[in-house]
Design a protein around this motif. Structure first.
Motif, PDB file in Angstrom:
ATOM      1  N   ILE A   5       0.850  -1.199   0.000  1.00 42.93           N
ATOM      2  CA  ILE A   5       0.000   0.000   0.000  1.00 42.93           C
ATOM      3  C   ILE A   5       0.883   1.246   0.000  1.00 42.93           C
ATOM      4  O   ILE A   5       0.628   2.211  -0.734  1.00 42.93           O
ATOM      5  N   ILE A   6       1.939   1.224   0.819  1.00 43.42           N
ATOM      6  CA  ILE A   6       2.877   2.355   0.861  1.00 43.42           C
ATOM      7  C   ILE A   6       3.521   2.553  -0.511  1.00 43.42           C
ATOM      8  O   ILE A   6       3.619   3.683  -1.003  1.00 43.42           O
ATOM      9  N   ARG A   7       3.959   1.463  -1.136  1.00 48.17           N
ATOM     10  CA  ARG A   7       4.585   1.562  -2.466  1.00 48.17           C
ATOM     11  C   ARG A   7       3.639   2.223  -3.465  1.00 48.17           C
ATOM     12  O   ARG A   7       4.024   3.135  -4.188  1.00 48.17           O
ATOM     13  N   LYS A   8       2.411   1.755  -3.483  1.00 44.15           N
ATOM     14  CA  LYS A   8       1.419   2.279  -4.428  1.00 44.15           C
ATOM     15  C   LYS A   8       1.163   3.768  -4.167  1.00 44.15           C
ATOM     16  O   LYS A   8       1.189   4.589  -5.084  1.00 44.15           O
ATOM     17  N   LYS A   9       0.950   4.115  -2.904  1.00 47.23           N
ATOM     18  CA  LYS A   9       0.628   5.491  -2.529  1.00 47.23           C
ATOM     19  C   LYS A   9       1.784   6.450  -2.852  1.00 47.23           C
ATOM     20  O   LYS A   9       1.582   7.529  -3.403  1.00 47.23           O
ATOM     21  N   MET A  10       2.999   6.058  -2.513  1.00 48.89           N
ATOM     22  CA  MET A  10       4.159   6.932  -2.729  1.00 48.89           C
ATOM     23  C   MET A  10       4.462   7.114  -4.214  1.00 48.89           C
ATOM     24  O   MET A  10       4.816   8.201  -4.643  1.00 48.89           O
ATOM     25  N   LYS A  11       4.321   6.044  -4.985  1.00 51.40           N
ATOM     26  CA  LYS A  11       4.535   6.170  -6.435  1.00 51.40           C
ATOM     27  C   LYS A  11       3.492   7.113  -7.037  1.00 51.40           C
ATOM     28  O   LYS A  11       3.820   7.932  -7.894  1.00 51.40           O
ATOM     29  N   GLU A  12       2.252   7.007  -6.579  1.00 50.64           N
ATOM     30  CA  GLU A  12       1.197   7.911  -7.051  1.00 50.64           C
ATOM     31  C   GLU A  12       1.541   9.359  -6.722  1.00 50.64           C
ATOM     32  O   GLU A  12       1.373  10.246  -7.546  1.00 50.64           O
ATOM     33  N   TYR A 120      24.239   6.366  -2.008  1.00 50.90           N
ATOM     34  CA  TYR A 120      22.960   7.068  -2.153  1.00 50.90           C
ATOM     35  C   TYR A 120      21.985   6.058  -2.707  1.00 50.90           C
ATOM     36  O   TYR A 120      22.224   5.465  -3.762  1.00 50.90           O
ATOM     37  N   ILE A 121      20.893   5.880  -1.981  1.00 51.66           N
ATOM     38  CA  ILE A 121      19.998   4.780  -2.304  1.00 51.66           C
ATOM     39  C   ILE A 121      18.560   5.237  -2.543  1.00 51.66           C
ATOM     40  O   ILE A 121      18.104   6.223  -1.980  1.00 51.66           O
ATOM     41  N   PRO A 122      17.861   4.474  -3.377  1.00 50.34           N
ATOM     42  CA  PRO A 122      16.463   4.783  -3.663  1.00 50.34           C
ATOM     43  C   PRO A 122      15.534   4.076  -2.686  1.00 50.34           C
ATOM     44  O   PRO A 122      15.968   3.292  -1.850  1.00 50.34           O
ATOM     45  N   GLY A 123      14.276   4.351  -2.845  1.00 53.17           N
ATOM     46  CA  GLY A 123      13.237   3.690  -2.071  1.00 53.17           C
ATOM     47  C   GLY A 123      11.943   4.432  -2.303  1.00 53.17           C
ATOM     48  O   GLY A 123      11.925   5.492  -2.931  1.00 53.17           O
ATOM     49  N   VAL A 124      10.866   3.882  -1.800  1.00 56.15           N
ATOM     50  CA  VAL A 124       9.584   4.567  -1.966  1.00 56.15           C
ATOM     51  C   VAL A 124       9.165   5.307  -0.707  1.00 56.15           C
ATOM     52  O   VAL A 124       8.441   6.290  -0.777  1.00 56.15           O
ATOM     53  N   ALA A 125       9.646   4.843   0.449  1.00 57.79           N
ATOM     54  CA  ALA A 125       9.301   5.522   1.710  1.00 57.79           C
ATOM     55  C   ALA A 125      10.375   5.238   2.750  1.00 57.79           C
ATOM     56  O   ALA A 125      11.040   4.197   2.716  1.00 57.79           O
ATOM     57  N   PHE A 126      10.500   6.175   3.681  1.00 57.39           N
ATOM     58  CA  PHE A 126      11.526   6.099   4.714  1.00 57.39           C
ATOM     59  C   PHE A 126      10.943   6.650   6.007  1.00 57.39           C
ATOM     60  O   PHE A 126       9.926   7.321   5.997  1.00 57.39           O
ATOM     61  N   ASP A 127      11.640   6.376   7.117  1.00 55.87           N
ATOM     62  CA  ASP A 127      11.275   7.050   8.356  1.00 55.87           C
ATOM     63  C   ASP A 127      12.543   7.568   9.024  1.00 55.87           C
ATOM     64  O   ASP A 127      13.659   7.228   8.615  1.00 55.87           O
ATOM     65  N   ARG A 129      13.868   6.918  11.742  1.00 58.57           N
ATOM     66  CA  ARG A 129      14.638   5.925  12.507  1.00 58.57           C
ATOM     67  C   ARG A 129      15.616   5.173  11.604  1.00 58.57           C
ATOM     68  O   ARG A 129      16.398   4.363  12.068  1.00 58.57           O
ATOM     69  N   GLY A 130      15.502   5.403  10.298  1.00 60.69           N
ATOM     70  CA  GLY A 130      16.359   4.689   9.353  1.00 60.69           C
ATOM     71  C   GLY A 130      15.641   3.567   8.629  1.00 60.69           C
ATOM     72  O   GLY A 130      16.260   2.806   7.885  1.00 60.69           O
ATOM     73  N   GLY A 131      14.331   3.479   8.832  1.00 63.21           N
ATOM     74  CA  GLY A 131      13.548   2.468   8.131  1.00 63.21           C
ATOM     75  C   GLY A 131      13.408   2.831   6.659  1.00 63.21           C
ATOM     76  O   GLY A 131      13.385   3.999   6.295  1.00 63.21           O
ATOM     77  N   ARG A 132      13.332   1.807   5.813  1.00 61.80           N
ATOM     78  CA  ARG A 132      13.242   2.010   4.373  1.00 61.80           C
ATOM     79  C   ARG A 132      12.303   0.979   3.766  1.00 61.80           C
ATOM     80  O   ARG A 132      12.394  -0.204   4.084  1.00 61.80           O
ATOM     81  N   VAL A 133      11.419   1.455   2.892  1.00 59.20           N
ATOM     82  CA  VAL A 133      10.615   0.559   2.065  1.00 59.20           C
ATOM     83  C   VAL A 133      11.131   0.730   0.650  1.00 59.20           C
ATOM     84  O   VAL A 133      11.065   1.818   0.075  1.00 59.20           O
ATOM     85  N   GLY A 134      11.697  -0.362   0.111  1.00 63.52           N
ATOM     86  CA  GLY A 134      12.211  -0.338  -1.256  1.00 63.52           C
ATOM     87  C   GLY A 134      11.140  -0.798  -2.230  1.00 63.52           C
ATOM     88  O   GLY A 134       9.941  -0.699  -1.960  1.00 63.52           O
ATOM     89  N   TYR A 135      11.602  -1.354  -3.330  1.00 64.61           N
ATOM     90  CA  TYR A 135      10.671  -1.777  -4.378  1.00 64.61           C
ATOM     91  C   TYR A 135      10.277  -3.246  -4.277  1.00 64.61           C
ATOM     92  O   TYR A 135       9.504  -3.738  -5.072  1.00 64.61           O
ATOM     93  N   GLY A 136      10.840  -3.953  -3.294  1.00 63.62           N
ATOM     94  CA  GLY A 136      10.395  -5.316  -3.038  1.00 63.62           C
ATOM     95  C   GLY A 136      11.302  -6.413  -3.573  1.00 63.62           C
ATOM     96  O   GLY A 136      11.021  -7.584  -3.369  1.00 63.62           O
ATOM     97  N   GLY A 137      12.394  -6.062  -4.241  1.00 60.28           N
ATOM     98  CA  GLY A 137      13.282  -7.092  -4.787  1.00 60.28           C
ATOM     99  C   GLY A 137      14.371  -7.545  -3.833  1.00 60.28           C
ATOM    100  O   GLY A 137      14.991  -8.591  -4.042  1.00 60.28           O
ATOM    101  N   GLY A 138      14.640  -6.752  -2.815  1.00 57.46           N
ATOM    102  CA  GLY A 138      15.689  -7.102  -1.858  1.00 57.46           C
ATOM    103  C   GLY A 138      17.106  -6.850  -2.344  1.00 57.46           C
ATOM    104  O   GLY A 138      18.070  -7.207  -1.673  1.00 57.46           O
TER     105      GLY A 138
END
Length: 181
Positions: A5-12, A120-127, A129-138
């Motif tokens: 849901i986060i991935r979809k929302k952030m890309k939008e 320098y790294i990509p992602g769709v969302a961060f917090d 605390r250092g949390g990261r949501v990437g694109y799901g491939g690992g």
């Protein structure tokens, strides 16, 4: 909130930016990157090559190359083997590769992960605390494990991509900071 849901929302949200808005935000990120202490101290920099509505890294890469920095970018080997870092000497060395993302065609300038000072790294969302949501491939989580402990991992993102908290799983790796507009 669920990662998908986060991935979809952030890309939008990213896709809603007009070219003018995106240009202003990207310029702000560029200025913060090149003025940052981490960037100025780093000799060897690993940076993602932006694609689509991601924060533009093409100008950052070109600027860093102009300044004589050692720049390496990701090259996807396979889903199983992940990606490697390959040094480039000019932006023109990049060609459309896996997933349509620009990457080096050749791997002859493969870089040892232990030589990288800054990522320098990509992602769709961060917090914060250092949390990261990437694109799901690992790909990045597996790559991070090969880095030196003191290699800084900095996300490049738009301010709206920084949330109060993002879900993290056991295999997810944390980042050290975020540069946003």
């Amino acid at each position: 909130m669920d990662k998908n849901i986060i991935r979809k929302k952030m890309k939008e949200e990213r896709n809603k930016l007009s070219n003018l808005q995106k240009g202003k935000l990207d310029n702000s990120v560029l200025q913060k990157v090149i003025k940052s202490e981490e960037y100025n101290k780093a000799n060897s920099i690993f940076i993602f090559v932006s694609y689509g509505s991601e924060v533009d890294t093409h100008r950052i890469i070109k600027k860093a190359l102009e300044q004589g920095k050692n720049i390496c970018v990701p090259k996807v080997i396979s889903k199983e083997d992940g990606m490697i870092a390959v040094r480039i000497h000019d932006f023109s060395e990049l060609k459309s590769g896996a997933y349509g993302i620009l990457e080096p065609e050749d791997t002859k300038f493969k870089v040892k992960e232990s030589s990288i000072d800054l990522c320098y790294i990509p992602g769709v969302a961060f917090d914060k605390r250092g949390g990261r949501v990437g694109y799901g491939g690992g790909y990045y989580d597996r790559f991070f494990k090969k880095l030196r402990e003191d290699s800084k991992k900095i996300a490049l993102a738009y301010r709206f991509q920084v949330l109060d908290e993002v879900p993290m799983e056991e295999h997810d790796m944390f980042i050290d900071g975020i540069i946003s507009d």
